[in-house]
Design an enzyme around this catalytic site. Structure first.
Site, short mmCIF file in Angstrom:
data_model
loop_
_atom_site.label_atom_id
_atom_site.label_comp_id
_atom_site.label_asym_id
_atom_site.label_seq_id
_atom_site.Cartn_x
_atom_site.Cartn_y
_atom_site.Cartn_z
N ARG A 292 -5.49 -2.41 2.27
CA ARG A 292 -5.99 -2.26 3.63
C ARG A 292 -6.72 -0.93 3.80
NH1 ARG A 292 -4.26 0.41 7.93
NH2 ARG A 292 -2.09 0.77 7.33
N ARG B 127 -7.24 4.20 0.15
CA ARG B 127 -5.91 4.72 -0.11
C ARG B 127 -5.38 4.39 -1.50
NH1 ARG B 127 -3.47 3.20 5.85
NH2 ARG B 127 -4.59 4.86 6.94
N HIS C 43 0.38 5.06 0.86
CA HIS C 43 -0.53 5.99 1.53
C HIS C 43 -0.50 7.30 0.75
CE1 HIS C 43 -2.31 8.57 4.56
NE2 HIS C 43 -2.55 7.53 5.33
N HIS D 87 3.70 2.43 2.49
CA HIS D 87 3.17 2.48 3.85
C HIS D 87 2.95 1.12 4.50
CE1 HIS D 87 1.13 4.26 7.21
NE2 HIS D 87 -0.02 3.67 6.95
N LEU E 184 4.29 10.21 7.37
CA LEU E 184 2.84 10.06 7.24
C LEU E 184 2.08 11.29 7.73
CD1 LEU E 184 0.52 8.00 6.68
CD2 LEU E 184 0.64 7.45 9.10
N GLN F 239 0.81 -1.22 0.00
CA GLN F 239 0.00 0.00 0.00
C GLN F 239 0.84 1.27 0.00
OE1 GLN F 239 -2.49 1.38 3.61
NE2 GLN F 239 -3.98 0.80 2.06
N GLU G 12 -4.76 10.00 7.47
CA GLU G 12 -6.02 10.09 6.76
C GLU G 12 -7.06 10.80 7.63
OE1 GLU G 12 -6.51 6.38 4.66
OE2 GLU G 12 -8.58 6.36 5.32
#
Lengths: 575, 233
Positions: A390, A282, A238, A348, A248, A236, A251
């Protein structure tokens, strides 16, 4: 040779490992081994929340959570496991509160909840407030709280012990070999059962939200022991990493109303996901950003877009998003109340990992045969509750629910199991690996090989993939592996030889990159986080199945395992 | 990219009788972190340099050290914001094991001494315990602690008396003492009232300046002192 005997060994001291330790150490002699101090684990950096259908702010149901998880994972999720997770998420969050986790609160004093990407009410109708949070420090609070409970319970820790080999006897796990970082000595931990909770492998990419220590050691150790890894092609990105650094930005920032904007100032997510917009999952947001940039609509034509929080009440930013405010101020000199934040997709989370059943037992083949005495939980594992992508907040649900299950399972297993004999020369393989690094005659450095791997993986196995690039990447990995053999360590000492550890970590990253790219090449479809430009559609007829990658004669061999589908039949994924 | 000068206090227990300064130069962007500089030195110049680091953005608490004379996290300081040569030393008051790596065990032993967990005497309810917004706010500041050790190793009282429990452990005690859900206050207050407890604090405020999480450590210590003086929270 130092040999320690325990009933069970837990490798890794993040949320999953500590949760497992709390369960397993009730009535069994357990040791937790970590290459860090437990409070340094990457669980602590999770920000936005942990998903659970508490219904504190508006009606919610675990079935809706399960549907969102399955759809979010582009129907590659094992639904039996997702049901376990979403049902148990609710009691899990209450348990964390009981342990003392300082959740943010509603005016009535209940656990506060906010919207998050892909989480909806009534099977996709509109966003729902499901993410239980403690400002934007939810992971920090989870890690601290679970560690506090381990202190209370007197859990035994071996801090700064780097586990680099799994010991097996007659097909069952019987221990691990670790390097004691402080002394450089090898230690054999002999046990009836082992649980891996070693986290992710984001450091195979250049731009990543992952800690420098997230090098997939557990996954690679399992793979090198001849056991499979599952669905490694799904990694993934992000959407909102701080530009160039990858740090990060939760979200939760979009959960509180933040908007993605391109170089023309447009709210481009309206075009890609008309219903959920900026709260689309995402994978979709990361693809949208990448396309905007490719089509020249990055900021000033460059490779980033903006996250806009300037329309939010400054009080919301300061009270609900204090840490990300601090990050953008520290690293970019930007005040998010007044200025737009430059962001780009950042590597991520590994959806794939060590295959397990919903009891967190590691399985060895496509028939899901469990390996006696071997467990895995958290990001290093693949249950699979995340499928091909995810949802935000579900990593924290995963570590707590399956960490607890794995710990409980291990605790029960060791009460009945007998201690298997250690294999002959348990430390032999590790000694040989170390000797090569110390005695190497070449002039290669860990840093140079790692830098090249990370840059190439970013370019060729990132948000979008295509056959030619993946093939090139495999060749590059082959040559980097050759160069690895020419490494000669500068640090010849034993105590805190960090260069030695980084050489082991790089070895693991090279293996995992090879597996990732091989799996990505074979999956000729686009599903979730795996987007093939040459195969842009999902292909359920041929690829609604999990990939299992085995190390066979030094090469990656692939087999496939069916997906568990119970409640929700695959549909087109629109938001 | 520009050349950036570092001056690092090195100590290798397998070679050195005592610590000595070494100079380094590496190419960095002005917006790089001091940690990026140390990683570049370790990766490209001298592979023997030892330091702890993990998350690289100020949350895991691994890389507290003395940078240009002040306790900081190397990952939370940008190269452009500090004078060169950037001097790097290990935290003061703990035994140095190698380069920036110090023995953290005594620090964690003190942490463990303050009952650093929620003490529950009543049965757990079926759902969450309720806590008002005011009750939650009361201990918010001290929940931010990442146990990096920057405060304790900046404290003159700790340097003078290594048995002093130190600001970090008091911050942890505060986090539970002022949590409305906790039922272990008496036991914890006893530790705070010990001769190595909270009264060793001379309100020098170094800890406040050192804390990378912006915790008002001295205020938290003051609140614990007040609670002891009043005999209640």
């Amino acid at each position: 040779m130092a040999v320690h005997q325990f009933d069970g060994i837990i490798v890794g001291a993040g949320g999953a490992g500590l949760m497992a330790a709390l369960q397993a150490s009730q009535g069994a002699k357990i040791a937790v081994l970590s290459k860090l101090y437990p409070t340094r684990s990457h669980t602590g950096t999770a920000q936005g929340g942990i998903g659970a259908a508490l219904g504190n702010m508006e009606p919610d149901k675990w079935e809706w959570h399960m549907f969102d998880t399955v759809k979010g994972g582009d129907y590659l999720v094992d639904q039996e496991a997702a049901e376990v997770m979403c049902r148990e998420a609710v009691e899990t969050v209450y348990e964390l509160e009981h342990m003392g986790l300082p959740f943010s609160r509603t005016p009535e004093g209940k656990i506060a909840q906010r919207p998050f990407g892909g989480h909806t009410k009534e099977f996709g109708k509109a966003p729902v407030k499901r993410a239980c949070y403690a400002a934007d420090r939810t992971g920090h609070m989870i890690l601290q709280t679970v560690y506090q409970q381990c202190i209370k319970q007197g859990v035994t820790f071996f801090n700064e012990f780097h586990v680099v080999d799994l010991l097996m006897s007659s097909g069952a796990a019987c221990g691990v070999v670790a390097i004691e970082i402080a002394t450089g000595e090898l230690h054999t931990f002999h046990a009836k059962a082992v649980l891996f909770a070693t986290g992710g492998s984001g450091r195979m990419y250049k731009i990543t939200s992952n800690a420098l220590t997230l090098t997939g050691d557990g996954m690679a150790t399992i793979y090198r022991a001849g056991l499979p890894l599952e669905d490694m092609e799904f990694f993934q990105f992000h959407p909102t990493g701080i530009y160039k650094m990858g740090i990060l930005i939760t979200e939760g920032a979009r959960g509180e109303g933040g908007i993605l904007r391109n170089g023309k100032g447009e709210r481009f997510m309206e075009r890609y996901a008309p219903t959920l917009k900026d709260l689309a999952p995402r994978d979709m947001c990361s693809r949208a950003i990448t396309l905007e940039i490719r089509e020249g609509r990055g900021i000033g034509g460059k490779d980033y877009v903006h996250l806009d929080l300037t329309h939010l009440d400054p009080k919301v930013i300061h009270e609900k998003l204090p840490d990300i405010t601090d990050f953008v101020e520290t690293y970019m000199g930007i005040d998010p109340v007044k200025e737009l934040i430059p962001i780009q997709p950042t590597a991520h989370y590994a959806m794939g990992g060590i295959p397990t059943n919903s009891g967190a037992q590691v399985i060895r083949d496509e028939k899901a045969t469990p390996v006696p005495g071997l467990y895995a939980a958290g990001e290093c594992a693949c249950v699979s509750v995340h499928g091909a992508n995810r949802l935000g907040t579900n990593s924290l649900v995963d570590i707590i629910v399956f960490g607890r299950k794995g710990g409980k399972g291990l605790g029960e297993f060791v009460k009945k199991a007998v201690l298997q004999a250690l294999p002959a020369d348990p430390e032999g393989r590790t000694k040989a690996r170390m000797a090569k690094l110390f005695e190497g005659s070449g002039s290669e450095s860990v840093e140079a090989i790692r830098r090249e791997l990370q840059q190439e993986m970013m370019d060729k196995a990132g948000v979008y993939r295509v056959e030619a690039d993946l093939k090139k990447m495999l060749a590059i990995i082959g040559s980097l592996k050759e160069r690895y053999k020419g490494i000669r360590l500068q640090d010849r000492g034993k105590k805190f030889n960090m260069e030695l550890l980084e050489a082991f970590e790089l070895d693991h990253l090279l293996d995992l990159s090879e597996v990732t790219v091989t799996c990505a090449l074979a999956r000729q479809e686009s599903r979730g986080a795996h987007s093939r430009e040459d195969f842009p559609k999902r292909d359920d007829a041929n690829f609604l199945k999990h990939t299992l990658a085995f190390k066979e004669e030094g090469k990656v061999a692939l087999r496939y395992k069916p997906v568990s589908i119970t409640r929700f039949q695959p549909q087109e994924r629109k938001y | 990219m520009k050349k950036v000068a570092f001056k690092i206090l090195r100590f290798n227990p397998e070679q050195d009788a005592k610590a000595h300064w070494e100079n380094y130069e590496v190419e960095l962007e002005p917006t790089d972190r001091v940690l990026d500089g140390l990683e570049a030195i370790k990766g490209r110049v001298d592979g023997t340099l030892a330091l702890r680091r993990s998350c690289a953005h100020g949350i895991c608490g691994s890389d507290a050290m003395i940078i240009n004379g002040k306790n900081m996290l190397a990952c939370k300081v940008l190269v452009k914001s500090v004078k060169q040569p950037i001097t790097i030393e290990p935290m003061r008051g703990f035994k140095v094991l190698k380069d920036m790596i110090v023995d953290m065990e005594p620090f964690f032993a003190k942490y463990r001494s303050v009952t650093p967990y929620l003490v529950e005497k009543d049965e757990r309810p079926e759902k969450e315990r309720l806590q008002s917004l005011e009750q939650r706010e009361r201990f918010d500041d001290t929940t931010k602690c990442i146990l990096c050790g920057a405060c304790t190793t900046s404290c003159p009282s700790f340097w003078a008396d290594p048995d002093y429990v130190g600001p970090a452990a008091i911050v942890q005690a505060h986090r539970f003492l002022f949590d409305s859900r906790d039922q272990g206050k008496e036991e914890r207050l006893k530790v705070m009232n010990d001769r190595e407890g909270v009264w060793r604090c001379r309100t020098v405020f170094n800890c406040v300046e050192a804390c990378p999480r912006g915790i008002n450590v001295t205020r938290a210590i003051g609140e614990v002192k007040q609670a002891l003086a009043k005999g209640k929270i």
